[in-house]
Design a protein around this motif. Sequence first.
Motif, PDB file in Angstrom:
ATOM      1  N   GLN A 145       1.052  -1.022   0.011  1.00 18.34           N
ATOM      2  CA  GLN A 145      -0.056  -0.057   0.101  1.00 18.34           C
ATOM      3  C   GLN A 145       0.875   1.374  -0.112  1.00 18.34           C
ATOM      4  O   GLN A 145       0.743   2.390  -0.560  1.00 18.34           O
ATOM      5  N   LYS A 152       1.971   6.629  -7.183  1.00 16.95           N
ATOM      6  CA  LYS A 152       0.771   7.327  -7.592  1.00 16.95           C
ATOM      7  C   LYS A 152       1.422   8.958  -7.380  1.00 16.95           C
ATOM      8  O   LYS A 152       1.381   9.626  -8.361  1.00 16.95           O
ATOM      9  N   GLY A 177     -10.884  -9.743  -2.761  1.00 14.53           N
ATOM     10  CA  GLY A 177     -10.267  -8.657  -1.831  1.00 14.53           C
ATOM     11  C   GLY A 177     -10.587  -9.358  -0.384  1.00 14.53           C
ATOM     12  O   GLY A 177     -10.921 -10.271   0.032  1.00 14.53           O
ATOM     13  N   THR A 265     -15.795  -4.453  -5.801  1.00 15.80           N
ATOM     14  CA  THR A 265     -15.702  -3.438  -4.617  1.00 15.80           C
ATOM     15  C   THR A 265     -17.042  -3.040  -4.634  1.00 15.80           C
ATOM     16  O   THR A 265     -17.198  -2.364  -3.398  1.00 15.80           O
ATOM     17  N   PRO A 305      -7.795  -4.454  -2.075  1.00 20.33           N
ATOM     18  CA  PRO A 305      -8.682  -4.890  -3.279  1.00 20.33           C
ATOM     19  C   PRO A 305      -8.399  -6.496  -3.985  1.00 20.33           C
ATOM     20  O   PRO A 305      -7.069  -6.842  -3.720  1.00 20.33           O
ATOM     21  N   GLU A 308      -9.009  -8.634 -10.081  1.00 18.21           N
ATOM     22  CA  GLU A 308     -10.270  -8.915 -11.023  1.00 18.21           C
ATOM     23  C   GLU A 308      -9.855  -9.649 -12.214  1.00 18.21           C
ATOM     24  O   GLU A 308      -8.937  -8.838 -12.893  1.00 18.21           O
ATOM     25  N   GLY A 338      -3.887  -6.961  -6.245  1.00 14.89           N
ATOM     26  CA  GLY A 338      -5.077  -6.113  -6.383  1.00 14.89           C
ATOM     27  C   GLY A 338      -4.753  -4.791  -6.404  1.00 14.89           C
ATOM     28  O   GLY A 338      -5.270  -3.908  -6.965  1.00 14.89           O
ATOM     29  N   LEU A 339      -3.835  -4.499  -5.332  1.00 11.59           N
ATOM     30  CA  LEU A 339      -3.449  -3.324  -5.187  1.00 11.59           C
ATOM     31  C   LEU A 339      -2.455  -2.793  -6.354  1.00 11.59           C
ATOM     32  O   LEU A 339      -2.778  -1.532  -7.069  1.00 11.59           O
ATOM     33  N   GLN A 341      -2.972  -4.071  -9.585  1.00 16.09           N
ATOM     34  CA  GLN A 341      -3.934  -3.656 -10.578  1.00 16.09           C
ATOM     35  C   GLN A 341      -4.676  -2.383 -10.308  1.00 16.09           C
ATOM     36  O   GLN A 341      -5.039  -1.573 -11.420  1.00 16.09           O
ATOM     37  N   SER A 342      -4.977  -1.793  -9.173  1.00 11.39           N
ATOM     38  CA  SER A 342      -5.667  -0.627  -8.857  1.00 11.39           C
ATOM     39  C   SER A 342      -5.063   0.525  -9.341  1.00 11.39           C
ATOM     40  O   SER A 342      -5.325   1.712  -9.652  1.00 11.39           O
ATOM     41  N   LEU A 343      -3.591   0.676  -9.508  1.00  5.00           N
ATOM     42  CA  LEU A 343      -2.718   1.391 -10.303  1.00  5.00           C
ATOM     43  C   LEU A 343      -2.716   1.702 -11.720  1.00  5.00           C
ATOM     44  O   LEU A 343      -2.182   2.242 -12.183  1.00  5.00           O
TER      45      LEU A 343
END
Length: 384
Positions: A145, A152, A177, A265, A305, A308, A338-339, A341-343
């Motif tokens: 995280q 970011k 998640g 989510t 998360p 997916e 998943g973290l 992927q969220s980026l």
Amino acid sequence: MTLLDQTVATLGDLISFPSVSSDSNIHVIGYLARRMEDMGARIEVMHDESGTKANLVATFGPEGDGGLMLCGHTDVVPVADQPWTHDPFEMVERDGLLYGRGTCDMKGFIAACVEAAPMLAEQVKNRPLHFVFTHDEEVGCLGAQALVALLKKRKMRPALAIIGEPTEMRVIEGHKGCYEYYTEFTGLEGHGSAPDRGVNAVEFASRYVARLLDLKDQLKARTPPGSRFDPPWTTINVGALTGGHAHNVIPARAEIAWEMRPVVTGDADFVKADLEAYVADVLLPAMRAVDPEAGIVTRTVAEVPGLEPMDTNAARDLCCTLTGANGTHIVPFGTEAGLFQSLGIDAVVCGPGSIQQAHMADEFISRAQLGLCLDMLTRLGARL
């Protein structure tokens, strides 16, 4: 010494660092940083606020966006009260199996990455190759995280990520998640003979649990069409309810430990919104009618998360090519994938060892599994 023998030796070194999540991982990160720096990698050690935990990013090739990230976590779960037959932090080999805490989850993958790094570094040309070793995956993916937040801020990211959790070298393109919480209830203590004069924290916690169980049933009706998970819906589990200390005393405090594993989510948002409304409209008014200081507070342990499954996933396709896999799989356990992927990073999970051995006494990985991982990394070198 063969590449596999070198990997086994490095794994023995890594196991000797007792990097349980509750303790520091600085020593194992220092070892890995020295090894990778000696190979010519650019090293960045990212400490947490305490200074006792750190991520390591070791990069070969050019600076900038894109490229590939090979990722593994350095922390391991505790060994207390487990019936180990030998020192869990001294690797033992028997009949081709390598025993020790973290051998499969997931220092085996890290050892393979370290030994394959010189070969991979020689092949890197116009895209960066990152080796990322994180802290505190086992207690909420805290290191990942922090890394995602930093990427970011820097407005840069790799294009692909392979997370080497133990999958027996199967290609995993999806997992649920993992959202974990503590909900604390503060009431008003009193004598059990006069229940209306107190606020029974255990009773209100029980009503909250009942709401969770109702939501648990509602989530089955929200199962996404074609879900490949087992079970295919978002799950809720109440792990503990603690409170009170005597049968004739109104308990003033209670706490629930609970989790949900969302398929999407949107399910997590649905659960949280329902609980917030239930607390604000039903539970708190009833508690504060007796004691205005009564309260309910939920503390988030982690909201990680899921990974997916995507129609387009270059990391999945790459791993299928490297391993020769004819298909992909979905798993119930969580990872850092998943973290990433969220980026916007194409992420996949593929690594040596079996999840069936993870977290167990006498945890092990086989030489054969390490060999398959090295084969994958060797083929990766040819493609770089």
